[in-house]
Design an enzyme around this catalytic site. Structure first.
Site, PDB file in Angstrom:
ATOM      1  N   HIS A 264       0.873  -1.225   0.217  1.00 56.84           N
ATOM      2  CA  HIS A 264       0.026   0.072   0.037  1.00 56.84           C
ATOM      3  C   HIS A 264       0.873   1.191   0.000  1.00 56.84           C
ATOM      4  CE1 HIS A 264      -3.069   2.838   1.056  1.00 56.84           C
ATOM      5  NE2 HIS A 264      -4.069   1.953   0.868  1.00 56.84           N
ATOM      6  N   ARG A 287      -6.621   9.956  -0.491  1.00 54.53           N
ATOM      7  CA  ARG A 287      -6.368  10.593  -2.139  1.00 54.53           C
ATOM      8  C   ARG A 287      -7.580  10.641  -3.142  1.00 54.53           C
ATOM      9  NH1 ARG A 287      -3.474   6.429  -4.176  1.00 54.53           N
ATOM     10  NH2 ARG A 287      -3.629   5.333  -2.143  1.00 54.53           N
TER      11      ARG A 287
END
Length: 485
Positions: A264, A287
Site C-alpha cells: 500500500h 487521495r
C-alpha cells in the site's frame, strides 16, 4: 423428540431449525467468515466459528475506505450508469490475467457481477449505511461505498453481523483458538483440529469447513520471506502472525499468485514512533477525496493511479531508512479543507492519534506552495494536470495562499495485502492440484488467490469478503442439505 428453535436471522426472516442439523465449521471471524456464518444461519444451519485472535473481526475491522459496488442507486451520475467495474478489475489484474485466464475471468465476473447485490444485502437486509460514494485510485467511476457516520465501514459491517449472529442459538464462537489441522480422512473434508490458549489438549470440530483465515502479510519471517524475500525490511499494516495457507495445501489445495504482494503506498509514519515496523494505514479515500502526494515539495505521480503504480513511483525515490529501522520513504500527504469536510471522521481520528497535523501551506516550503498552486488550478479546471489526474474528489482550495489551511502527514509504502492464496472456483470451492474441487472445503477472502492478480483495487477487499462469503455460505448450506449439484 426434536428440539426446534425459532430464530431471527440477519435478514429478519424466521427459520425453523432442529438439533439434528449438521454444523459447518468456519475458520476466521473477519468479514468473509461472518458473512458466510450469517448466510448459513439464515438457512437454519448451525455454525461453529473459530478465531485465533482474542477478539473477532480480523483485519476487516480496520478497513476504512469502503466497499465497491456497481451499478448501485447510491452512485452519482445517471442511475446505474457504471458498467466499467469488470473492465477496471481486469486492467488492475495486470499481465497475470493472461495465465489461467478462464479461472480468473470466472472469479472476477463473480466479484463484479454480484457487487451491487452485496451492497443491497448489507443495506437492505442488515441495515448498514453505505450512502456515501467516492472514487478511488484505479477506478474509472465513483463506486466505493461507506457510511455517513463516524464508524469506519469495516467496523460497521463486522459489528452489525457479529451482533446479529450472537443473538442466534445456531451460532457458536470460540476465540483464542488456533486450527492446527484440517481433517480429511477420505475424499471429503470432515472437520478441523484446534487448540485454544491455555489448553494443552487439541480438540476436534466436525463438519464441512469454510476457511476465511486471511492473508500472510504479517508473516514476515515465514511465508512472506519465502515468496518475496525482496520485501525484507518493509513495514507492514498487518499484525505479526503466521500464514494459514499451509493448512489447506496439506489436504491438496492448489496455490496461485503467492508472489503477488500488495504494497500500500500510504501508511503513516508515526512521529512518536517512526521506526515501528507495524504501520497504521492512511486510507485510500484520502487521495480519492482529493489528497496530493509530495516529495521534497513536488508531486511525482497521478495519485489516482492503482496502488501498484503509486507504490512503484514512491519506491523509485530516495529512501529515508534509518539504521535499525524498516525500509521507508519520506512522502507528504496533503489535504485541504474540502477533503477534510468529506472525510472528517477519518481525519479527526488521525489527528487524535497524532498521525496527521493541521498546518498551513507556508510550513511546507516554497516548492510545495508552487506545486499546490498548480494542483489547485487543475482541480478547479483552469489548467490541465501535469500528471494527467482527472478526478480531484472534493478538493476546494483554488486560491492558494501561504496561510491556507492544510492537513499534513508523512507516509510510506507498507506491505498490506496478499493477492495470492488457495485457488477457488466461482463457487468458492477449494481446488486441488488436478483442478478438481475438494469436497467439504470452501474458502473466501484474503486466504484465496486469483481474484485480484497483480493489484487489488481499493474497496475490493471488503467486497471480496461479502461476495464470496455469501457464495460459500450458500454452497456449504447446499452440501449440508444434500442439495449440491
Amino acid at each position: 423428540m426434536l428440539l426446534r428453535h425459532l430464530i431471527s436471522t440477519p435478514s429478519s426472516r424466521f427459520i425453523m431449525a432442529t438439533s439434528k442439523d449438521k454444523t459447518v465449521i468456519v475458520v476466521g471471524s473477519g468479514l468473509a467468515g461472518l458473512t458466510a456464518a450469517s448466510t448459513l444461519v439464515s438457512h437454519g444451519i448451525c455454525v461453529h466459528l473459530l478465531e485465533r485472535a482474542a477478539k473477532p473481526g480480523g483485519n476487516s475491522m480496520k478497513a476504512s475506505s469502503g466497499i465497491n459496488g456497481a451499478p448501485t442507486k447510491y452512485q452519482p451520475g445517471p442511475p446505474f450508469s457504471d458498467t466499467f467495474f469488470h473492465a477496471d478489475t481486469i486492467r488492475s489484474a495486470g499481465s497475470v490475467f493472461q495465465t489461467m485466464k478462464k479461472e480468473r475471468e470466472s472469479l472476477i465476473s463473480t466479484l463484479t457481477n454480484q457487487s451491487a447485490e452485496a451492497i443491497e444485502w448489507l443495506v437492505e437486509e442488515n441495515g448498514i449505511d453505505l450512502s456515501v460514494v467516492a472514487q478511488l485510485g484505479g477506478h474509472s467511476f465513483p463506486r466505493t461505498h461507506r457510511g455517513a457516520g463516524k464508524t469506519p465501514p469495516g467496523a460497521s459491517m463486522v459489528s452489525t453481523l457479529l451482533t446479529s449472529l450472537k443473538s442466534s442459538p445456531l451460532f457458536h464462537l470460540d476465540t483464542s483458538c488456533t486450527v492446527t489441522k484440517v481433517l480429511k480422512p477420505s475424499s471429503v473434508v470432515s472437520g478441523v483440529e484446534y487448540i485454544c490458549t491455555g489448553e494443552k489438549t487439541p480438540k476436534k470440530a466436525l463438519g464441512p469447513v469454510i476457511s476465511a483465515t486471511g492473508g500472510f502479510g504479517g508473516d514476515a519471517n515465514g511465508m512472506l520471506a519465502q515468496y518475496r524475500p525482496d520485501l525484507a525490511g518493509f513495514p507492514s499494516t498487518n499484525d505479526p502472525r503466521p500464514g494459514s495457507q499451509p493448512l489447506l495445501t496439506v489436504v491438496g489445495a492448489q496455490l496461485l499468485d503467492m508472489e503477488q504482494i500488495q504494497i500500500h503506498p500510504t501508511s503513516f509514519i508515526d512521529p512518536a514512533n517512526p521506526l515501528n515496523p507495524v504501520k497504521f494505514l492512511a486510507a485510500e479515500l484520502l487521495r480519492g477525496e482529493g489528497g496530493v502526494l509530495l516529495f521534497q515539495g513536488k508531486r511525482f505521480v497521478d495519485e489516482m493511479q492503482t496502488r501498484k503504480v503509486v507504490t512503484d513511483a514512491i519506491t523509485r525515490l530516495p529512501a529515508q531508512t534509518a539504521e535499525g529501522g524498516p525500509r521507508q520513504w519520506d512522502v507528504q500527504l496533503v489535504l485541504d479543507e474540502g477533503v477534510y469536510e468529506n472525510a472528517s471522521s477519518h481525519i479527526d481520528f488521525y489527528l487524535w492519534k497524532g498521525l496527521m497535523r493541521k498546518s498551513t501551506i507556508a510550513d511546507l516550503g516554497t516548492a510545495a506552495f508552487s506545486t499546490l498552486r498548480d494542483y489547485a488550478a487543475a482541480a478547479a479546471g483552469h489548467a490541465s494536470d501535469s500528471f494527467n489526474r482527472e478526478s480531484f474528489g472534493h478538493w476546494k482550495l483554488h486560491a492558494v495562499k501561504e496561510d491556507s489551511v492544510v492537513y499534513v502527514s508523512t507516509v510510506t509504502p507498507a506491505v498490506h495485502f496478499t493477492m495470492g492464496g488457495v485457488l477457488i472456483s466461482e463457487k468458492g470451492e477449494v481446488v486441488d492440484e488436478s483442478g478438481k474441487p475438494i469436497r467439504g472445503l470452501w474458502a473466501a477472502g484474503e486466504v484465496t488467490g486469483g481474484v485480484h492478480g497483480e493489484n487489488r483495487l481499493g474497496g475490493s477487499s471488503l467486497l471480496e469478503c461479502v461476495v464470496f462469503g455469501r457464495v460459500v455460505g450458500e454452497q456449504a448450506a447446499k452440501f449440508v442439505k444434500g442439495e449440491e449439484e
